[in-house]
Design a protein around this motif. Structure first.
Motif, PDB file in Angstrom:
ATOM      1  N   ASP A  35      84.094  22.977   2.913  1.00 48.50           N
ATOM      2  CA  ASP A  35      84.038  21.740   3.687  1.00 48.50           C
ATOM      3  C   ASP A  35      85.350  21.587   4.443  1.00 48.50           C
ATOM      4  OD1 ASP A  35      82.975  19.427   4.691  1.00 48.50           O
ATOM      5  OD2 ASP A  35      82.772  18.399   2.765  1.00 48.50           O
ATOM      6  N   GLY A  36      85.418  20.582   5.276  1.00 47.90           N
ATOM      7  CA  GLY A  36      86.623  20.300   6.037  1.00 47.90           C
ATOM      8  C   GLY A  36      86.302  19.685   7.373  1.00 47.90           C
ATOM      9  N   GLU A  37      87.338  19.246   8.077  1.00 41.95           N
ATOM     10  CA  GLU A  37      87.143  18.582   9.361  1.00 41.95           C
ATOM     11  C   GLU A  37      88.471  18.453  10.099  1.00 41.95           C
ATOM     12  OE1 GLU A  37      88.923  16.285   6.761  1.00 41.95           O
ATOM     13  OE2 GLU A  37      86.772  16.444   6.375  1.00 41.95           O
ATOM     14  N   LEU A  38      88.349  18.233  11.377  1.00 37.29           N
ATOM     15  CA  LEU A  38      89.489  17.842  12.206  1.00 37.29           C
ATOM     16  C   LEU A  38      89.362  16.355  12.453  1.00 37.29           C
ATOM     17  CD1 LEU A  38      91.955  18.520  14.051  1.00 37.29           C
ATOM     18  CD2 LEU A  38      90.296  18.813  15.915  1.00 37.29           C
ATOM     19  N   PHE A  39      90.374  15.595  12.069  1.00 34.60           N
ATOM     20  CA  PHE A  39      90.378  14.142  12.216  1.00 34.60           C
ATOM     21  C   PHE A  39      91.339  13.779  13.334  1.00 34.60           C
ATOM     22  CE2 PHE A  39      92.069   9.920  11.141  1.00 34.60           C
ATOM     23  CZ  PHE A  39      90.912   9.198  10.897  1.00 34.60           C
ATOM     24  N   LEU A  40      90.825  13.254  14.437  1.00 30.74           N
ATOM     25  CA  LEU A  40      91.639  12.824  15.574  1.00 30.74           C
ATOM     26  C   LEU A  40      91.788  11.309  15.525  1.00 30.74           C
ATOM     27  CD1 LEU A  40      89.877  14.939  18.354  1.00 30.74           C
ATOM     28  CD2 LEU A  40      91.979  15.527  17.131  1.00 30.74           C
ATOM     29  N   GLU A  41      93.004  10.824  15.769  1.00 29.53           N
ATOM     30  CA  GLU A  41      93.247   9.380  15.687  1.00 29.53           C
ATOM     31  C   GLU A  41      94.144   8.902  16.817  1.00 29.53           C
ATOM     32  OE1 GLU A  41      94.913   6.149  12.411  1.00 29.53           O
ATOM     33  OE2 GLU A  41      95.940   8.076  12.636  1.00 29.53           O
ATOM     34  N   TYR A  42      93.781   7.736  17.379  1.00 30.43           N
ATOM     35  CA  TYR A  42      94.619   7.020  18.345  1.00 30.43           C
ATOM     36  C   TYR A  42      94.641   5.570  17.882  1.00 30.43           C
ATOM     37  CZ  TYR A  42      96.227   4.884  22.718  1.00 30.43           C
ATOM     38  OH  TYR A  42      96.930   4.164  23.663  1.00 30.43           O
ATOM     39  N   LYS A  43      95.843   4.997  17.734  1.00 30.06           N
ATOM     40  CA  LYS A  43      95.922   3.631  17.213  1.00 30.06           C
ATOM     41  C   LYS A  43      96.995   2.822  17.928  1.00 30.06           C
ATOM     42  CE  LYS A  43      97.521   2.874  12.995  1.00 30.06           C
ATOM     43  NZ  LYS A  43      97.553   2.826  11.517  1.00 30.06           N
ATOM     44  N   GLN A  44      96.649   1.611  18.297  1.00 30.86           N
ATOM     45  CA  GLN A  44      97.598   0.632  18.801  1.00 30.86           C
ATOM     46  C   GLN A  44      97.682  -0.504  17.799  1.00 30.86           C
ATOM     47  OE1 GLN A  44      96.175  -0.563  22.688  1.00 30.86           O
ATOM     48  NE2 GLN A  44      97.273   1.110  23.705  1.00 30.86           N
ATOM     49  N   SER A  45      98.884  -1.004  17.550  1.00 27.04           N
ATOM     50  CA  SER A  45      99.040  -2.101  16.600  1.00 27.04           C
ATOM     51  C   SER A  45     100.160  -3.022  17.049  1.00 27.04           C
ATOM     52  CB  SER A  45      99.347  -1.557  15.196  1.00 27.04           C
ATOM     53  OG  SER A  45     100.539  -0.786  15.203  1.00 27.04           O
ATOM     54  N   GLU A  46     100.058  -4.278  16.657  1.00 30.11           N
ATOM     55  CA  GLU A  46     101.101  -5.249  16.967  1.00 30.11           C
ATOM     56  C   GLU A  46     101.265  -6.223  15.818  1.00 30.11           C
ATOM     57  OE1 GLU A  46     100.240  -7.640  20.370  1.00 30.11           O
ATOM     58  OE2 GLU A  46      98.533  -8.647  19.437  1.00 30.11           O
ATOM     59  N   SER A  47     102.444  -6.796  15.717  1.00 29.38           N
ATOM     60  CA  SER A  47     102.726  -7.808  14.707  1.00 29.38           C
ATOM     61  C   SER A  47     103.744  -8.792  15.265  1.00 29.38           C
ATOM     62  CB  SER A  47     103.263  -7.161  13.431  1.00 29.38           C
ATOM     63  OG  SER A  47     103.641  -8.147  12.487  1.00 29.38           O
ATOM     64  N   LEU A  48     103.420 -10.086  15.206  1.00 33.00           N
ATOM     65  CA  LEU A  48     104.330 -11.145  15.633  1.00 33.00           C
ATOM     66  C   LEU A  48     104.614 -12.044  14.444  1.00 33.00           C
ATOM     67  CD1 LEU A  48     102.639 -10.315  18.293  1.00 33.00           C
ATOM     68  CD2 LEU A  48     103.444 -12.493  19.202  1.00 33.00           C
ATOM     69  N   VAL A  49     105.890 -12.304  14.169  1.00 33.19           N
ATOM     70  CA  VAL A  49     106.282 -13.164  13.060  1.00 33.19           C
ATOM     71  C   VAL A  49     107.058 -14.351  13.608  1.00 33.19           C
ATOM     72  CG1 VAL A  49     107.592 -13.349  10.919  1.00 33.19           C
ATOM     73  CG2 VAL A  49     106.376 -11.225  11.462  1.00 33.19           C
ATOM     74  N   PHE A  50     106.542 -15.546  13.374  1.00 32.28           N
ATOM     75  CA  PHE A  50     107.200 -16.790  13.784  1.00 32.28           C
ATOM     76  C   PHE A  50     107.715 -17.453  12.521  1.00 32.28           C
ATOM     77  CE2 PHE A  50     107.827 -20.956  15.615  1.00 32.28           C
ATOM     78  CZ  PHE A  50     108.054 -20.708  16.967  1.00 32.28           C
ATOM     79  N   ASP A  51     109.041 -17.592  12.402  1.00 31.82           N
ATOM     80  CA  ASP A  51     109.639 -18.060  11.161  1.00 31.82           C
ATOM     81  C   ASP A  51     110.824 -18.960  11.465  1.00 31.82           C
ATOM     82  OD1 ASP A  51     110.319 -18.368   8.500  1.00 31.82           O
ATOM     83  OD2 ASP A  51     111.263 -16.401   8.312  1.00 31.82           O
ATOM     84  N   ASP A  52     110.934 -20.028  10.687  1.00 32.04           N
ATOM     85  CA  ASP A  52     112.069 -20.943  10.822  1.00 32.04           C
ATOM     86  C   ASP A  52     112.172 -21.519  12.236  1.00 32.04           C
ATOM     87  OD1 ASP A  52     114.146 -22.329   9.644  1.00 32.04           O
ATOM     88  OD2 ASP A  52     115.645 -20.810  10.100  1.00 32.04           O
ATOM     89  N   GLY A  53     111.013 -21.789  12.832  1.00 28.32           N
ATOM     90  CA  GLY A  53     110.978 -22.457  14.126  1.00 28.32           C
ATOM     91  C   GLY A  53     111.184 -21.575  15.332  1.00 28.32           C
ATOM     92  N   ARG A  54     111.183 -20.251  15.147  1.00 31.56           N
ATOM     93  CA  ARG A  54     111.360 -19.376  16.299  1.00 31.56           C
ATOM     94  C   ARG A  54     110.679 -18.034  16.062  1.00 31.56           C
ATOM     95  NH1 ARG A  54     115.776 -15.720  15.649  1.00 31.56           N
ATOM     96  NH2 ARG A  54     116.909 -16.001  13.695  1.00 31.56           N
ATOM     97  N   LEU A  55     110.498 -17.295  17.143  1.00 34.98           N
ATOM     98  CA  LEU A  55     109.911 -15.964  17.027  1.00 34.98           C
ATOM     99  C   LEU A  55     110.936 -15.044  16.373  1.00 34.98           C
ATOM    100  CD1 LEU A  55     107.405 -14.212  17.724  1.00 34.98           C
ATOM    101  CD2 LEU A  55     108.592 -13.568  19.838  1.00 34.98           C
ATOM    102  N   ARG A  56     110.650 -14.630  15.163  1.00 35.11           N
ATOM    103  CA  ARG A  56     111.592 -13.822  14.401  1.00 35.11           C
ATOM    104  C   ARG A  56     111.499 -12.350  14.776  1.00 35.11           C
ATOM    105  NH1 ARG A  56     115.943 -15.107  11.441  1.00 35.11           N
ATOM    106  NH2 ARG A  56     114.779 -16.850  10.536  1.00 35.11           N
ATOM    107  N   SER A  57     110.292 -11.852  14.993  1.00 36.38           N
ATOM    108  CA  SER A  57     110.134 -10.447  15.356  1.00 36.38           C
ATOM    109  C   SER A  57     108.813 -10.250  16.082  1.00 36.38           C
ATOM    110  CB  SER A  57     110.190  -9.545  14.121  1.00 36.38           C
ATOM    111  OG  SER A  57     109.070  -9.770  13.284  1.00 36.38           O
ATOM    112  N   ALA A  58     108.786  -9.231  16.918  1.00 33.80           N
ATOM    113  CA  ALA A  58     107.559  -8.844  17.622  1.00 33.80           C
ATOM    114  C   ALA A  58     107.599  -7.334  17.788  1.00 33.80           C
ATOM    115  CB  ALA A  58     107.463  -9.533  18.981  1.00 33.80           C
ATOM    116  N   SER A  59     106.536  -6.680  17.365  1.00 38.31           N
ATOM    117  CA  SER A  59     106.490  -5.228  17.465  1.00 38.31           C
ATOM    118  C   SER A  59     105.162  -4.782  18.043  1.00 38.31           C
ATOM    119  CB  SER A  59     106.698  -4.581  16.088  1.00 38.31           C
ATOM    120  OG  SER A  59     105.656  -4.944  15.197  1.00 38.31           O
ATOM    121  N   PHE A  60     105.208  -3.706  18.782  1.00 37.33           N
ATOM    122  CA  PHE A  60     104.008  -3.086  19.337  1.00 37.33           C
ATOM    123  C   PHE A  60     104.177  -1.584  19.209  1.00 37.33           C
ATOM    124  CE2 PHE A  60     101.438  -1.110  22.599  1.00 37.33           C
ATOM    125  CZ  PHE A  60     100.249  -1.813  22.537  1.00 37.33           C
ATOM    126  N   ASP A  61     103.156  -0.936  18.691  1.00 34.72           N
ATOM    127  CA  ASP A  61     103.286   0.485  18.409  1.00 34.72           C
ATOM    128  C   ASP A  61     102.009   1.228  18.805  1.00 34.72           C
ATOM    129  OD1 ASP A  61     104.577   2.766  17.431  1.00 34.72           O
ATOM    130  OD2 ASP A  61     103.602   2.589  15.486  1.00 34.72           O
TER     131      ASP A  61
END
Length: 477
Positions: A35-61
């Motif tokens: 058995d076996g296979e070739l696994f192809l993957e494409y992924k976009q992801s993002e995360s925004l964290v709003f903490d203590d009254g302001r945007l603490r971090s924002a990431s896009f990958d």
């Protein structure tokens, strides 16, 4: 399942792969394998964290890559790279084909095809622009702080993923899937004098942002997180000892997932390291206990149209009326155990080989009214929400911390308690189920399961459930 052409642009047009040559490499690499296979993957992801009254971090990958696997008997050869090129795949083939060198395997049949679509294919990251997302997180923060003067801190986390995969097998067989995944999480910290407590409410699923960013939804999430925080401000130290425990519906199914679910995965049973190994067909739970793993529920966080080996997911019955009747299987363990794969072959990414994993694991509802179950309890603990936990697969022993729990006195809910932990043994707990409510519910879409260093999104669910006797670790003197 996604049409193959929908992912061809990502993996062949843009990446410059030649389909015919790629299929030829896979064919040669797996020529002597089982058995076996070739696994192809494409992924976009993002995360925004709003903490203590302001945007603490924002990431896009954005990530992409492949994993090539050859399976010969119990041996697996696996190579992966973040480079999508014919040269990289050829080099990977030279590595993995060595596992079957001198082996005379017969390639297993490809997974069945399906036209099922369990979720939309639109990319949620393109649905709402960045400025609108930040403005919304600020509105959530302001609303939470205005709800009660005791609110001291608010943290809001918005996450989105769009993943496209294509699975190519020997013989030119291909399967594809496009998987969106979003989640909105709200945490509120409230204080009364020097005492601070928190509440948390997350919701999400395989859909676009619109379902979770509606005003009705995010306000309900804030209200729930605040309610939990205020309840915990009133909590007293939890008692310790063995007592009846009433588990609430929905998210408390995470205890079922950890303490029981992992032990019903095929690899642990094939290797006989599970507490349930060798018990197929035997009674392992109280009458009325039926547990299923269902990867076919539309839009759920743990659902998949096809798993990461290309097998359509199923509704797999694991325990039926108290008897063990099934395991969750990937292709390799199913073949070695003489069973059928169940669509539970999952991997975190192209950098990981697949293994048997849960999707949405839940206990089905019974016929008892939850209020009636509560009224019949003289004393005990009502556990509504859980935090972290640990389980030993071989023994089934577990420890879970409660983030919201109440004492039960004379059939009524009493004071909320803090510091309660549930300590027990999964197989033993199944035999102590005293009543099953008629209010089965799924969690709100927040679960992530870890196994062998890999994390995958999952769902859990259960009805109100009475455990006649369970050890409670407490903090009361």
């Amino acid at each position: 399942m996604t049409d193959i052409a929908a992912t061809d642009d990502l993996f062949f047009t843009r990446a410059g792969l030649d389909r015919h040559r790629t299929e030829s490499i896979v064919e040669n690499a797996l020529a002597k394998a089982d058995d076996g296979e070739l696994f192809l993957e494409y992924k976009q992801s993002e995360s925004l964290v709003f903490d203590d009254g302001r945007l603490r971090s924002a990431s896009f990958d954005t990530t992409q890559g492949f994993g090539l696997r050859a399976v010969a008997g119990e041996a697996t050869g696996y190579a992966h790279a973040s480079e999508l090129s014919g040269g990289a795949i050829r080099r990977a083939a030279e590595t993995v084909e060595s596992v079957a060198r001198g082996y005379g395997g017969t390639m297993a049949e490809a997974p069945a095809r399906t036209n099922r679509h369990l979720y939309v294919e639109d990319n949620p990251l393109h649905e709402v622009d960045f400025e609108t997302k930040v403005k919304l997180l600020a509105e959530i923060d302001a609303y939470a702080r205005a709800r009660d003067p005791r609110v001291r801190q608010v943290m809001v986390n918005l996450m989105g993923i769009w993943q496209a995969v294509q699975i190519i097998r020997a013989g030119g067989e291909s399967r594809a899937d496009i998987r969106p995944l979003v989640r909105l999480n709200v945490q509120v910290v409230a204080a009364d004098g020097d005492r601070q407590e928190s509440g948390n409410e997350g919701r999400g699923g395989r859909a676009g942002y619109s379902a979770w960013l509606s005003e009705d939804n995010w306000k309900a999430q804030v209200d729930e997180a605040l309610r939990q925080a205020l309840v915990n401000l009133e909590s007293i130290d939890a008692p310790a000892g063995e007592m009846p425990v009433l588990l609430g519906p929905g998210w408390p199914g995470i205890l079922l997932h950890e303490a029981i679910g992992h032990g019903l995965e095929g690899d642990f049973n094939r290797k006989k390291t599970s507490a349930f190994a060798g018990l197929m067909g035997q009674r392992i739970a109280a009458p009325g206990v039926t547990v299923v793993d269902d990867g076919t529920i539309p839009d759920r966080r743990g659902s998949l149209s096809v798993d990461d080996e290309g097998t359509p997911t199923e509704r797999t019955v694991l325990i039926e009326d108290g008897r063990l009747v099934g395991f969750m299987q990937d292709r390799m363990n199913a073949r070695l155990m003489g069973m059928a794969p169940t669509g539970n072959g999952r991997r975190e990414s192209h950098a990981h080989a697949p293994m048997p994993r849960m999707t949405n694991t839940c206990m089905l509802g019974g016929d008892r009214d939850p209020g009636e179950i509560l009224r019949g309890m003289k004393r005990g603990l009502y556990a509504v929400n859980f935090g972290g936990g640990q389980v030993d697969i071989t023994s089934g022993k577990f420890v879970f911390s409660c983030t919201e729990a109440y004492m039960i006195e004379d059939g009524k809910l009493g004071a909320p308690v803090k510091g309660a932990t549930l300590i027990g043994n999964g197989p033993d707990v199944l035999t102590k189920v005293g009543a099953i409510g008629n209010d089965m519910a799924m969690d709100s879409g927040i679960g992530t399961c870890g196994k062998d260093g890999q994390g995958v999104p999952v769902g859990v669910g259960q009805p109100t459930l009475l455990i006649d006797a369970l050890t409670v670790g407490g903090t009361a003197a």
